[in-house]
Design a protein around this motif. Structure first.
Motif, PDB file in Angstrom:
ATOM      1  N   ARG A   1       0.831  -1.207   0.000  1.00  0.00           N
ATOM      2  CA  ARG A   1       0.000   0.000   0.000  1.00  0.00           C
ATOM      3  C   ARG A   1       0.866   1.259   0.000  1.00  0.00           C
ATOM      4  O   ARG A   1       0.557   2.239  -0.650  1.00  0.00           O
ATOM      5  CB  ARG A   1      -0.886  -0.014   1.245  1.00  0.00           C
TER       6      ARG A   1
ATOM      7  N   CYS B   1       0.769   3.426  15.249  1.00  0.00           N
ATOM      8  CA  CYS B   1       0.033   2.984  14.065  1.00  0.00           C
ATOM      9  C   CYS B   1      -0.412   4.208  13.266  1.00  0.00           C
ATOM     10  O   CYS B   1      -0.888   5.188  13.838  1.00  0.00           O
ATOM     11  CB  CYS B   1      -1.176   2.152  14.474  1.00  0.00           C
TER      12      CYS B   1
ATOM     13  N   HIS C   1      -2.874   4.492  11.433  1.00  0.00           N
ATOM     14  CA  HIS C   1      -4.320   4.564  11.259  1.00  0.00           C
ATOM     15  C   HIS C   1      -4.920   5.534  12.265  1.00  0.00           C
ATOM     16  O   HIS C   1      -5.355   6.616  11.908  1.00  0.00           O
ATOM     17  CB  HIS C   1      -4.945   3.167  11.392  1.00  0.00           C
TER      18      HIS C   1
ATOM     19  N   HIS D   1      -7.301  -2.107  15.574  1.00  0.00           N
ATOM     20  CA  HIS D   1      -8.049  -2.214  14.329  1.00  0.00           C
ATOM     21  C   HIS D   1      -7.455  -3.208  13.346  1.00  0.00           C
ATOM     22  O   HIS D   1      -7.874  -3.290  12.205  1.00  0.00           O
ATOM     23  CB  HIS D   1      -8.157  -0.828  13.678  1.00  0.00           C
TER      24      HIS D   1
ATOM     25  N   SER E   1      -4.293  -3.524  11.939  1.00  0.00           N
ATOM     26  CA  SER E   1      -3.273  -3.205  10.940  1.00  0.00           C
ATOM     27  C   SER E   1      -2.055  -4.092  11.176  1.00  0.00           C
ATOM     28  O   SER E   1      -1.610  -4.257  12.312  1.00  0.00           O
ATOM     29  CB  SER E   1      -2.864  -1.736  11.033  1.00  0.00           C
TER      30      SER E   1
ATOM     31  N   LYS F   1      -1.517  -5.158   5.825  1.00  0.00           N
ATOM     32  CA  LYS F   1      -2.956  -5.422   5.883  1.00  0.00           C
ATOM     33  C   LYS F   1      -3.583  -4.462   6.879  1.00  0.00           C
ATOM     34  O   LYS F   1      -2.911  -3.946   7.757  1.00  0.00           O
ATOM     35  CB  LYS F   1      -3.230  -6.854   6.372  1.00  0.00           C
ATOM     36  N   GLY F   2      -4.889  -4.288   6.743  1.00  0.00           N
ATOM     37  CA  GLY F   2      -5.615  -3.471   7.715  1.00  0.00           C
ATOM     38  C   GLY F   2      -5.820  -2.048   7.235  1.00  0.00           C
ATOM     39  O   GLY F   2      -5.448  -1.684   6.128  1.00  0.00           O
ATOM     40  N   PRO F   3      -6.416  -1.221   8.087  1.00  0.00           N
ATOM     41  CA  PRO F   3      -6.806   0.126   7.668  1.00  0.00           C
ATOM     42  C   PRO F   3      -5.686   1.175   7.645  1.00  0.00           C
ATOM     43  O   PRO F   3      -5.893   2.260   7.115  1.00  0.00           O
ATOM     44  CB  PRO F   3      -7.861   0.512   8.708  1.00  0.00           C
ATOM     45  N   ALA F   4      -4.529   0.890   8.207  1.00  0.00           N
ATOM     46  CA  ALA F   4      -3.461   1.898   8.239  1.00  0.00           C
ATOM     47  C   ALA F   4      -3.047   2.278   6.816  1.00  0.00           C
ATOM     48  O   ALA F   4      -2.805   1.411   5.987  1.00  0.00           O
ATOM     49  CB  ALA F   4      -2.259   1.388   9.018  1.00  0.00           C
ATOM     50  N   PRO F   5      -2.935   3.575   6.534  1.00  0.00           N
ATOM     51  CA  PRO F   5      -2.605   3.998   5.170  1.00  0.00           C
ATOM     52  C   PRO F   5      -1.110   4.033   4.861  1.00  0.00           C
ATOM     53  O   PRO F   5      -0.716   3.977   3.703  1.00  0.00           O
ATOM     54  CB  PRO F   5      -3.179   5.417   5.101  1.00  0.00           C
TER      55      PRO F   5
END
Length: 180
Positions: free
Chosen positions: A100, A123, A125, A145, A147, A157-161
């Motif tokens: 990502r 994190c 996120h 969450h 990440s 993986k997960g919501p962290a950008p």
């Protein structure tokens, strides 16, 4: 007599008491404005405790292979990880994976110091503190969450950008690393 009016040379006016009062009042006003403005300007400087946190030196040579220490820096956890050859190999193997926030393992550490990874342990996120050794990539897992970061601190993986943030740091003489 002469046909024209005689002109007398202009004489400079002598200072009066009123002139003295005007000058004194002006100097006092400038002093007062400066005195009132200084605290407002000075309060914009960072506080002493903030300046003390601007940088930190840590003796990294005592961190054993496979160990991570956490140091508080600027109010945030700082992860100093002594990576194993296996962790480094896993990170390098994933350099061309679909990431990502693309970054190679080599871009995540100082040249010639691949065994040392130094990241801000927050994190990307929502600012939770991830834990090491969990998640499917062997790196960090944010328990809030989900990440998942790999052994180079890259988001997998997960919501962290974004990847875990790399601070400015340098390795100093005497086995110390200076962050900030």
């Amino acid at each position: 007599m002469h046909g024209g009016a005689e002109t007398m040379p202009a004489r400079a006016e002598e200072p009066t008491k009123r002139d003295f009062l005007h000058i004194t009042t002006g100097v006092a006003a400038v002093g007062l404005v400066g005195g009132l403005a200084w605290p407002l300007i000075d309060q914009m400087n960072p506080a002493g405790d903030t300046l003390a946190l601007a940088s930190v030196e840590v003796e990294y040579t005592k961190v054993t292979l496979g160990q991570q220490i956490v140091v508080k820096w600027q109010g945030k956890p700082l992860f100093i990880r002594h990576r194993t050859p296996k962790e480094i190999a896993e990170a390098v193997a994933d350099d061309h994976a679909d990431l990502r926030d693309p970054a190679t393992d080599a871009s995540r550490h100082k040249p010639g110091m691949a065994e040392w990874l130094i990241v801000i342990g927050v994190c990307t996120h929502l600012g939770c503190v991830p834990t090491f050794g969990q998640g499917e990539y062997g790196g960090w897992l944010c328990p809030c969450h989900g990440s998942v970061y790999d052994t180079a601190g890259r988001i997998r993986k997960g919501p962290a950008p974004k990847n875990l943030v790399l601070p400015d740091y340098s390795f100093e003489a005497g086995g110390k690393v200076k962050v900030g």
